[in-house]
Design a protein around this motif. Structure first.
Motif, PDB file in Angstrom:
ATOM      1  N   ASN A   1       0.873  -1.154   0.032  1.00 15.94           N
ATOM      2  CA  ASN A   1       0.002  -0.319   0.026  1.00 15.94           C
ATOM      3  C   ASN A   1       1.016   1.288   0.148  1.00 15.94           C
ATOM      4  OD1 ASN A   1      -2.575  -1.473   0.466  1.00 15.94           O
ATOM      5  ND2 ASN A   1      -1.805  -1.850   2.407  1.00 15.94           N
ATOM      6  N   HIS A   2       0.630   2.264  -0.839  1.00 17.41           N
ATOM      7  CA  HIS A   2       1.510   3.450  -1.127  1.00 17.41           C
ATOM      8  C   HIS A   2       0.590   4.637  -1.093  1.00 17.41           C
ATOM      9  CE1 HIS A   2       4.762   0.848  -2.194  1.00 17.41           C
ATOM     10  NE2 HIS A   2       3.989   0.206  -2.531  1.00 17.41           N
ATOM     11  N   VAL A   3       0.942   5.712  -0.702  1.00 16.47           N
ATOM     12  CA  VAL A   3       0.361   6.956  -0.662  1.00 16.47           C
ATOM     13  C   VAL A   3       1.386   7.976  -1.665  1.00 16.47           C
ATOM     14  CG1 VAL A   3      -0.230   9.057   0.523  1.00 16.47           C
ATOM     15  CG2 VAL A   3      -0.645   6.878   1.585  1.00 16.47           C
ATOM     16  N   ILE A   4       0.845   8.415  -2.592  1.00 20.89           N
ATOM     17  CA  ILE A   4       1.644   9.256  -3.380  1.00 20.89           C
ATOM     18  C   ILE A   4       1.421  10.649  -3.468  1.00 20.89           C
ATOM     19  CG2 ILE A   4       2.370   9.707  -5.832  1.00 20.89           C
ATOM     20  CD1 ILE A   4       3.004   6.812  -4.766  1.00 20.89           C
ATOM     21  N   GLU A   5       2.316  11.604  -2.990  1.00 21.12           N
ATOM     22  CA  GLU A   5       1.937  12.990  -2.921  1.00 21.12           C
ATOM     23  C   GLU A   5       2.351  13.577  -4.296  1.00 21.12           C
ATOM     24  OE1 GLU A   5       4.190  14.572   0.182  1.00 21.12           O
ATOM     25  OE2 GLU A   5       3.711  13.488   1.769  1.00 21.12           O
ATOM     26  N   LYS A   6       1.508  14.679  -4.606  1.00 17.46           N
ATOM     27  CA  LYS A   6       1.505  15.233  -5.902  1.00 17.46           C
ATOM     28  C   LYS A   6       2.719  16.215  -5.747  1.00 17.46           C
ATOM     29  CE  LYS A   6      -1.161  18.238  -9.271  1.00 17.46           C
ATOM     30  NZ  LYS A   6       0.101  18.967  -9.746  1.00 17.46           N
ATOM     31  N   ILE A   7       3.688  16.294  -6.969  1.00 20.22           N
ATOM     32  CA  ILE A   7       4.603  17.350  -6.962  1.00 20.22           C
ATOM     33  C   ILE A   7       3.967  18.598  -7.606  1.00 20.22           C
ATOM     34  CG2 ILE A   7       6.750  17.857  -8.035  1.00 20.22           C
ATOM     35  CD1 ILE A   7       7.413  15.068  -8.074  1.00 20.22           C
ATOM     36  N   PRO A   8       3.932  19.643  -6.859  1.00 17.84           N
ATOM     37  CA  PRO A   8       3.107  20.814  -7.249  1.00 17.84           C
ATOM     38  C   PRO A   8       3.224  21.454  -8.862  1.00 17.84           C
ATOM     39  CG  PRO A   8       4.014  21.196  -5.109  1.00 17.84           C
ATOM     40  CD  PRO A   8       4.559  20.052  -5.465  1.00 17.84           C
ATOM     41  N   SER A   9       4.580  21.182  -9.212  1.00 13.72           N
ATOM     42  CA  SER A   9       4.729  21.523 -10.612  1.00 13.72           C
ATOM     43  C   SER A   9       4.459  20.575 -11.872  1.00 13.72           C
ATOM     44  CB  SER A   9       6.441  21.845 -10.869  1.00 13.72           C
ATOM     45  OG  SER A   9       7.238  20.563 -10.447  1.00 13.72           O
ATOM     46  N   MET A  10       4.048  19.385 -11.207  1.00 16.22           N
ATOM     47  CA  MET A  10       3.608  18.198 -12.284  1.00 16.22           C
ATOM     48  C   MET A  10       2.176  18.173 -12.558  1.00 16.22           C
ATOM     49  SD  MET A  10       6.621  17.374 -13.336  1.00 16.22           S
ATOM     50  CE  MET A  10       8.258  17.319 -12.803  1.00 16.22           C
ATOM     51  N   LYS A  11       1.754  17.979 -13.763  1.00 10.69           N
ATOM     52  CA  LYS A  11       0.161  17.839 -13.970  1.00 10.69           C
ATOM     53  C   LYS A  11      -0.344  16.373 -14.077  1.00 10.69           C
ATOM     54  CE  LYS A  11      -3.129  18.964 -17.398  1.00 10.69           C
ATOM     55  NZ  LYS A  11      -3.759  19.773 -18.531  1.00 10.69           N
ATOM     56  N   TYR A  12       0.628  15.492 -14.818  1.00 15.47           N
ATOM     57  CA  TYR A  12      -0.137  14.026 -14.931  1.00 15.47           C
ATOM     58  C   TYR A  12       0.809  13.196 -14.038  1.00 15.47           C
ATOM     59  CZ  TYR A  12      -1.263  16.464 -19.481  1.00 15.47           C
ATOM     60  OH  TYR A  12      -1.964  17.327 -20.352  1.00 15.47           O
ATOM     61  N   LEU A  13       0.016  11.935 -14.300  1.00 13.46           N
ATOM     62  CA  LEU A  13       0.564  10.933 -13.241  1.00 13.46           C
ATOM     63  C   LEU A  13       0.172   9.480 -13.865  1.00 13.46           C
ATOM     64  CD1 LEU A  13       1.328   9.897 -10.236  1.00 13.46           C
ATOM     65  CD2 LEU A  13      -1.341  10.050 -10.025  1.00 13.46           C
ATOM     66  N   ALA A  14       1.390   9.011 -13.991  1.00 13.04           N
ATOM     67  CA  ALA A  14       1.225   7.652 -14.718  1.00 13.04           C
ATOM     68  C   ALA A  14       1.797   6.403 -13.666  1.00 13.04           C
ATOM     69  CB  ALA A  14       1.965   7.703 -15.877  1.00 13.04           C
ATOM     70  N   PHE A  15       0.983   5.342 -14.128  1.00 11.05           N
ATOM     71  CA  PHE A  15       1.568   4.028 -13.334  1.00 11.05           C
ATOM     72  C   PHE A  15       2.218   3.088 -14.333  1.00 11.05           C
ATOM     73  CE2 PHE A  15      -1.723   6.074 -10.889  1.00 11.05           C
ATOM     74  CZ  PHE A  15      -1.060   6.377  -9.559  1.00 11.05           C
ATOM     75  N   CYS A  16       3.193   2.735 -14.478  1.00  8.88           N
ATOM     76  CA  CYS A  16       4.073   2.106 -15.521  1.00  8.88           C
ATOM     77  C   CYS A  16       4.272   0.514 -14.707  1.00  8.88           C
ATOM     78  CB  CYS A  16       4.987   2.636 -16.432  1.00  8.88           C
ATOM     79  SG  CYS A  16       4.640   4.138 -17.082  1.00  8.88           S
ATOM     80  N   CYS A  17       3.779  -0.470 -15.334  1.00  8.84           N
ATOM     81  CA  CYS A  17       3.777  -1.697 -14.868  1.00  8.84           C
ATOM     82  C   CYS A  17       5.251  -2.209 -15.220  1.00  8.84           C
ATOM     83  CB  CYS A  17       2.800  -2.607 -14.824  1.00  8.84           C
ATOM     84  SG  CYS A  17       1.163  -1.997 -14.272  1.00  8.84           S
ATOM     85  N   LEU A  18       6.109  -2.400 -14.712  1.00 13.67           N
ATOM     86  CA  LEU A  18       7.362  -2.973 -15.277  1.00 13.67           C
ATOM     87  C   LEU A  18       7.424  -4.622 -15.488  1.00 13.67           C
ATOM     88  CD1 LEU A  18      10.120  -0.781 -13.611  1.00 13.67           C
ATOM     89  CD2 LEU A  18       9.202  -0.569 -15.790  1.00 13.67           C
ATOM     90  N   THR A  19       6.571  -5.163 -14.669  1.00 10.67           N
ATOM     91  CA  THR A  19       6.314  -6.439 -14.502  1.00 10.67           C
ATOM     92  C   THR A  19       4.767  -6.802 -14.743  1.00 10.67           C
ATOM     93  OG1 THR A  19       6.138  -6.809 -12.120  1.00 10.67           O
ATOM     94  CG2 THR A  19       8.250  -6.651 -12.982  1.00 10.67           C
ATOM     95  N   PRO A  20       4.457  -8.180 -14.687  1.00 10.06           N
ATOM     96  CA  PRO A  20       3.014  -8.327 -14.319  1.00 10.06           C
ATOM     97  C   PRO A  20       2.652  -7.800 -12.806  1.00 10.06           C
ATOM     98  CG  PRO A  20       3.937  -9.940 -15.744  1.00 10.06           C
ATOM     99  CD  PRO A  20       5.167  -9.343 -15.064  1.00 10.06           C
ATOM    100  N   VAL A  21       1.371  -7.325 -12.878  1.00  5.07           N
ATOM    101  CA  VAL A  21       0.919  -6.821 -11.701  1.00  5.07           C
ATOM    102  C   VAL A  21      -0.522  -7.235 -11.229  1.00  5.07           C
ATOM    103  CG1 VAL A  21       0.249  -4.608 -10.273  1.00  5.07           C
ATOM    104  CG2 VAL A  21       2.208  -4.629 -11.659  1.00  5.07           C
ATOM    105  N   ASN A  22      -0.578  -7.795 -10.082  1.00  3.36           N
ATOM    106  CA  ASN A  22      -1.905  -8.209  -9.594  1.00  3.36           C
ATOM    107  C   ASN A  22      -2.696  -7.526  -8.483  1.00  3.36           C
ATOM    108  OD1 ASN A  22      -0.020 -10.908  -9.830  1.00  3.36           O
ATOM    109  ND2 ASN A  22      -1.861 -11.057 -10.922  1.00  3.36           N
ATOM    110  N   LYS A  23      -4.028  -7.351  -9.039  1.00  2.94           N
ATOM    111  CA  LYS A  23      -4.945  -6.506  -7.809  1.00  2.94           C
ATOM    112  C   LYS A  23      -4.376  -5.248  -7.768  1.00  2.94           C
ATOM    113  CE  LYS A  23      -6.725 -10.670  -5.641  1.00  2.94           C
ATOM    114  NZ  LYS A  23      -6.532 -11.365  -6.635  1.00  2.94           N
ATOM    115  N   LEU A  24      -4.254  -4.445  -8.633  1.00  6.78           N
ATOM    116  CA  LEU A  24      -3.705  -3.173  -8.971  1.00  6.78           C
ATOM    117  C   LEU A  24      -5.187  -2.132  -8.600  1.00  6.78           C
ATOM    118  CD1 LEU A  24      -1.824  -0.834  -9.114  1.00  6.78           C
ATOM    119  CD2 LEU A  24      -2.412  -0.728 -11.553  1.00  6.78           C
ATOM    120  N   THR A  25      -5.070  -1.390  -7.400  1.00  4.58           N
ATOM    121  CA  THR A  25      -6.254  -0.478  -7.243  1.00  4.58           C
ATOM    122  C   THR A  25      -5.570   0.866  -6.873  1.00  4.58           C
ATOM    123  OG1 THR A  25      -7.394  -2.237  -5.968  1.00  4.58           O
ATOM    124  CG2 THR A  25      -7.604  -0.027  -5.098  1.00  4.58           C
ATOM    125  N   LEU A  26      -6.233   2.016  -7.650  1.00  2.00           N
ATOM    126  CA  LEU A  26      -6.035   3.157  -7.580  1.00  2.00           C
ATOM    127  C   LEU A  26      -6.903   3.885  -7.079  1.00  2.00           C
ATOM    128  CD1 LEU A  26      -4.403   3.655 -11.310  1.00  2.00           C
ATOM    129  CD2 LEU A  26      -3.283   2.845  -9.221  1.00  2.00           C
TER     130      LEU A  26
END
Length: 212
Positions: free
Chosen positions: A142-167
């Motif tokens: 479980n992770h909490v991601i804080e926004k960087i104020p200068s950035m607009k977009y957010l992406a989640f790039c799965c480098l491997t197979p990923v199970n049960k991804l919840t956003l």
């Protein structure tokens, strides 16, 4: 300890360099770019095959500690620099710049650093950054991601197979979705507050970015 690693990518893609780094480590041609910006690295690492003799002399004469490696080796200069950094400073928060914006083979090698078992204990301590992007690694849990104020977009790039991804608390939410192959979930955005991410297996890069 905040440590800046500077690889040899085009400095035009660098983010602004703050004054709050405790150590600065130059990687191959990155040392030359630092010196020409008036910044003297604490340590220079690399095979220096991208520098001519005059440029090598410029680096070797100004940097107090230089570690050279053979040009033909298993590790890239960036891999070697990460290894040396965590050997010396195992609790360092590392920001790597100069690792994007150039050759695609170098870019992929740098992004895939997080897949190497030897760097697994340090994943949460590594950030790759350039003028328009920041990249962080997260492993299952479980992770909490804080926004960087200068950035607009957010992406989640799965480098491997990923199970049960919840956003949660993002524009495009997911609920326990499986991804069977590496996948880039691009162009998401934060809502109010922090984003929440959880998954049961796999490795993800979280990319915050903006248009340049």
């Amino acid at each position: 300890m905040k440590t800046l690693l500077v690889a040899g990518g085009d400095p035009n893609h660098w983010p602004a360099i703050s004054n709050d780094f405790d150590k600065i480590i130059g990687i191959d041609r990155g040392n030359l770019y630092l010196l020409r910006r008036g910044i003297i690295p604490d340590l220079a690492i690399g095979d220096f095959d991208s520098l001519n003799d005059a440029e090598k002399k410029e680096v070797f004469s100004q940097v107090a500690e230089v570690q050279t490696s053979p040009a033909e080796k298993d590790d890239t200069d960036t891999q070697l620099a990460l290894v040396r950094t965590f050997e010396r400073y195992p609790k360092a928060d590392v920001t790597l710049i100069g690792a994007t914006g150039g050759r695609l083979d170098h870019l992929l090698a740098n992004l895939w650093l997080g897949l190497e078992p030897r760097f697994e204990p340090f994943l949460s301590q590594i950030t790759i950054a350039d003028k328009g992007n920041t990249v962080n690694y997260i492993s299952s849990g479980n992770h909490v991601i804080e926004k960087i104020p200068s950035m607009k977009y957010l992406a989640f790039c799965c480098l491997t197979p990923v199970n049960k991804l919840t956003l949660k608390n993002v524009k495009y939410e997911l609920d326990a979705v499986d991804f069977l192959q590496p996948t880039s979930l691009a162009s998401n955005e934060f809502l109010t507050g922090n984003a929440e991410v959880s998954f049961s297996t796999g490795l993800i890069t979280v990319i915050q970015s903006k248009d340049i």
